[in-house]
Design a protein around this motif. Structure first.
Motif, short mmCIF file in Angstrom:
data_model
loop_
_atom_site.label_atom_id
_atom_site.label_comp_id
_atom_site.label_asym_id
_atom_site.label_seq_id
_atom_site.Cartn_x
_atom_site.Cartn_y
_atom_site.Cartn_z
N GLY A 66 33.86 28.51 -49.18
CA GLY A 66 32.85 29.49 -49.53
C GLY A 66 33.04 30.83 -48.84
N ILE A 67 33.89 30.87 -47.84
CA ILE A 67 34.19 32.14 -47.18
C ILE A 67 35.60 32.56 -47.56
N GLY A 68 35.67 33.67 -48.25
CA GLY A 68 36.96 34.23 -48.65
C GLY A 68 37.05 35.66 -48.13
N PRO A 69 38.09 36.36 -48.52
CA PRO A 69 38.28 37.73 -48.04
C PRO A 69 37.10 38.66 -48.35
N HIS A 70 36.51 38.51 -49.53
CA HIS A 70 35.41 39.39 -49.91
C HIS A 70 34.20 39.18 -48.99
N LEU A 71 33.81 37.94 -48.77
CA LEU A 71 32.68 37.66 -47.89
C LEU A 71 33.03 38.00 -46.44
N ALA A 72 34.26 37.76 -46.04
CA ALA A 72 34.68 38.10 -44.68
C ALA A 72 34.53 39.59 -44.43
N GLU A 73 34.91 40.40 -45.41
CA GLU A 73 34.77 41.85 -45.28
C GLU A 73 33.29 42.24 -45.21
N LYS A 74 32.48 41.59 -46.02
CA LYS A 74 31.04 41.86 -46.03
C LYS A 74 30.40 41.48 -44.69
N LEU A 75 30.79 40.33 -44.16
CA LEU A 75 30.25 39.88 -42.87
C LEU A 75 30.69 40.81 -41.74
N SER A 76 31.93 41.19 -41.78
CA SER A 76 32.46 42.09 -40.76
C SER A 76 31.71 43.42 -40.78
N GLY A 77 31.34 43.87 -41.96
CA GLY A 77 30.57 45.08 -42.11
C GLY A 77 29.18 44.97 -41.47
N GLN A 78 28.72 43.74 -41.30
CA GLN A 78 27.43 43.49 -40.66
C GLN A 78 27.59 43.29 -39.15
N GLY A 79 28.81 43.41 -38.66
CA GLY A 79 29.06 43.29 -37.23
C GLY A 79 29.52 41.92 -36.78
#
Length: 107
Positions: A66-79
């Motif tokens: 359920g965690i791929g590059p798109h979600l990883a980028e989104k999460l990273s954007g949240q700190g």
């Protein structure tokens, strides 16, 4: 005036560091509070983390369904960080590699 600006900049930097969330130390409530992570995903993150800490973002992506590059980028954007590192997407890396050289470099 300059002292106020420096104090504000310092405060903003401190707030950014304080808002960072390390996946290897996050609580279930902290993970559930992230945009894009629900109870099922946070449970998978915690279950896999119990098998051993995440080494890097690639390790997290490989181990947690359920965690791929798109979600990883989104999460990273949240700190969100893994071992203190923000996610570096391959798209961002490629974009930087293909940026035109500065005018100074062309001379």
């Amino acid at each position: 005036m300059l002292k106020n600006a420096i104090a504000l900049a310092t405060l903003l930097c401190a707030a950014t560091v304080a808002s960072a969330l390390e996946v290897n130390k996050a609580t279930p409530a902290e993970l559930d509070g992230l945009n894009g992570v629900g109870p099922a995903t946070s449970k998978r993150i915690l279950d896999e983390r119990n098998a051993g800490p995440y080494k890097n973002w690639g390790d997290l992506i490989d181990r947690v369904r359920g965690i791929g590059p798109h979600l990883a980028e989104k999460l990273s954007g949240q700190g969100v960080t893994v071992n203190g590192e923000l996610y570096k997407s391959t798209a961002m890396t490629k974009a930087k590699a293909t940026e035109p050289a500065s005018k100074e470099a062309k001379k």
